[in-house]
Design an enzyme around this catalytic site. Structure first.
Site, short mmCIF file in Angstrom:
data_model
loop_
_atom_site.label_atom_id
_atom_site.label_comp_id
_atom_site.label_asym_id
_atom_site.label_seq_id
_atom_site.Cartn_x
_atom_site.Cartn_y
_atom_site.Cartn_z
N HIS A 82 0.85 -1.20 0.00
CA HIS A 82 0.00 0.00 0.00
C HIS A 82 0.88 1.24 0.00
O HIS A 82 1.86 1.32 0.73
CB HIS A 82 -0.89 0.01 1.25
CG HIS A 82 -1.75 1.23 1.33
ND1 HIS A 82 -2.94 1.35 0.64
CD2 HIS A 82 -1.57 2.40 1.99
CE1 HIS A 82 -3.46 2.53 0.88
NE2 HIS A 82 -2.65 3.19 1.69
N ASP A 161 -14.90 2.53 7.71
CA ASP A 161 -13.85 3.45 7.30
C ASP A 161 -14.41 4.48 6.33
O ASP A 161 -14.11 5.68 6.42
CB ASP A 161 -12.67 2.70 6.67
CG ASP A 161 -11.64 3.69 6.16
OD1 ASP A 161 -11.10 4.45 6.96
OD2 ASP A 161 -11.43 3.74 4.92
N ARG A 168 -14.50 12.59 8.89
CA ARG A 168 -13.22 13.25 9.20
C ARG A 168 -12.91 14.35 8.20
O ARG A 168 -12.38 15.40 8.55
CB ARG A 168 -12.08 12.21 9.21
CG ARG A 168 -12.15 11.29 10.40
CD ARG A 168 -11.27 10.07 10.18
NE ARG A 168 -9.90 10.41 9.85
CZ ARG A 168 -9.08 9.66 9.11
NH1 ARG A 168 -9.50 8.50 8.61
NH2 ARG A 168 -7.87 10.04 8.86
N SER A 183 -7.32 3.48 9.48
CA SER A 183 -8.04 3.53 8.22
C SER A 183 -7.31 2.69 7.15
O SER A 183 -7.89 1.83 6.48
CB SER A 183 -8.16 5.00 7.78
OG SER A 183 -8.51 5.12 6.43
N LYS A 187 -8.31 -1.56 5.84
CA LYS A 187 -8.62 -1.94 4.45
C LYS A 187 -7.71 -3.07 3.97
O LYS A 187 -8.15 -3.97 3.26
CB LYS A 187 -8.50 -0.71 3.54
CG LYS A 187 -9.70 0.23 3.75
CD LYS A 187 -9.60 1.49 2.94
CE LYS A 187 -8.67 2.47 3.58
NZ LYS A 187 -8.87 3.87 3.30
N1 URA Z 1 -5.67 7.26 3.30
C1 URA Z 1 -6.54 6.43 3.91
O1 URA Z 1 -6.85 5.37 3.39
N2 URA Z 1 -7.05 6.82 5.08
C2 URA Z 1 -6.73 7.97 5.69
O2 URA Z 1 -7.22 8.24 6.76
C3 URA Z 1 -5.84 8.83 5.04
C4 URA Z 1 -5.32 8.44 3.84
#
Ligand code: URA
Length: 441
Positions: A82, A161, A168, A183, A187
């Site tokens: 990622h 999320d 947010r 977050s 994922k």
């Molecule tokens: N990327 C994400 O997936 N989540 C965040 O909170 C910030 C950047």
């Protein structure tokens, strides 16, 4: 349990229990905890932070809000990668085939771009015929057979999320380390990863503007990984200028193919080899990152990486003739040159501005419903450290709409700093964070 008391506890700096965190996330999803209370939680976390145990509990509560992808029928250790968002970051297109050619399974679920950063799925969709909507069975069968499949995210992964991120975004609580870390990791865990390699970007085009901030975020994510049994390694890498020389979907595919041919920009090659090494190592295909790197260099130089990319295209319906004839890819109608206004050296290229310029041209999405133009983008003729003379082209814009081109050209010009003295060379890979500790290079 009452949300009010939990907010009060966090506001006064107390550590929340796993049950309290789960109560909040479950309640937020069911509607029992309304937006205004969750916004207060996010703000309290923003100011008070979270311990690594709380962050891990939050991550797993988010994972449990939705489905998990079951990759258990894929043999081998599945390592996901990622990146925390970059401009010109086409590494997945190169790293995926390289790592698969080294024998590690690459079961990659990728996203679309939003804002100034691009997404792998959009890039792949610029290849005529390429199908990113693989069903689960095809996806699993393909990874077992050829070691690689790249598809769009399916299923209801980490829905908490999505909801929390949107909240947010409008309550000025995005840039909180525990909230970003949970977050991202939620994922990856929901997508079925056994182990995770993170590319945490730092610099003008990244969330984390300094190396210290990037290390703090990386440590938070590595600690989550350790706590929930997913080995995680993070590289801290430079995003003070775009990666490689192209930004825009089809243009980035061309550059990725050049890299797989052993050509193309050296920063792209270097980052792909570094990320790939840790993936191969975590997948158990090499004993050390150094050994993995030697394997990947060979695979890159002997054409096996390119052959694996071709196999990926053939299996997912993509026209593999693009490997020899890039004119098959979508092409913009016109190019506009952006020229240097002074003699000197390029001392900086603000990556975020280049990303915004590419988005203005249509390469990226301003909102998640925007329709993108796969052909348009930017090619950087000059990168940081290179000498320019007044009037020389700094960049070429590939445009389909001249008005957008004019606006983007000014943004690209503003992104470049040209000064009389050559700047010091900045490292691409700035550090490594593992469960054993932090190394700054
Ligand atoms: N990327 C994400 O997936 N989540 C965040 O909170 C910030 C950047």
């Amino acid at each position: 349990m009452r949300a009010y008391d939990i907010i009060l506890n966090k506001r006064s700096g107390q550590e929340l229990t796993g049950e309290e965190i789960k109560f909040l996330i479950d309640g937020y999803m069911s509607g029992a905890v309304p937006d205004y209370q969750m916004a207060a939680v996010a703000m309290a976390v923003f100011f008070r932070g979270m311990t690594s145990r709380e962050t891990a509990d939050l991550t797993m509560a988010i994972v449990d809000s939705g489905e998990r992808v079951d990759l258990s029928r894929i043999s081998g250790r599945k390592v996901d990668k990622h990146s925390t968002g970059g401009v010109g970051d086409k590494t997945t297109l190169v790293v995926g085939p390289l790592v698969a050619a080294a024998g590690a399974p690459v079961a990659k679920m990728s996203g679309r771009g939003l804002g100034h950063t691009g997404g792998t799925i959009d890039k792949l969709e610029s290849i005529p015929g390429f199908n990113t909507a693989l069903d689960k069975e095809t996806f699993i069968e393909q990874v077992n057979r050829i070691k690689i499949a790249i598809g769009g995210q399916t299923g209801n992964l980490a829905p908490a999320d999505k909801k929390l991120y949107a909240l947010r975004d409008v309550t000025a609580t995005v840039d909180s380390i525990p909230l970003i870390a949970s977050s991202v990791m939620s994922k990856k865990i929901a997508a079925g990863a056994d182990a995770i390699v993170l590319d945490v970007k730092t610099g003008s085009g990244a969330f984390m503007k300094t190396v210290d901030e990037a290390v703090t975020l990386a440590r938070a994510m590595v600690e989550i990984g350790s706590k929930v049994g997913r080995q995680t390694v993070a590289l801290i890498t430079d995003m003070d200028q775009p990666l490689g020389r192209t930004v825009g979907n089809a243009l980035e595919v061309i550059e990725a193919v050049e890299c797989l041919r052993g050509q193309g920009p050296s920063d792209l090659r270097e980052l792909c080899l570094e990320l790939g090494s840790y993936m191969v190592c975590l997948a158990g295909q090499a004993d050390s990152a150094g050994q993995a790197r030697d394997i990947l260099v060979e695979i890159l130089d002997n054409g096996q990486g390119l052959a694996k990319f071709k196999e990926l295209l053939e299996n997912q319906g993509g026209d593999s003739r693009i490997l020899d004839d890039t004119s098959i890819l979508p092409a913009a109608r016109k190019t506009i040159a952006v020229t240097a206004q002074a003699d000197g050296f390029v001392t900086a290229i603000q990556a975020e501005k280049i990303g915004v310029a590419a988005m203005t041209l249509g390469a990226g999405r301003e909102t998640k419903d925007s329709v993108i133009d796969l052909a348009v983008g930017i090619k950087l003729n000059k990168k940081v450290g290179e000498q320019v003379t007044k009037g020389e082209p700094l960049a070429a814009l590939y445009v389909n709409d001249e008005d957008k081109g004019t606006i983007a050209a000014q943004t690209v010009l503003d992104a470049y700093s040209i000064r009389p003295l050559q700047p010091e060379t900045r490292k691409l890979v700035l550090g490594l964070v593992t469960s054993e500790g932090v190394t700054i290079y």
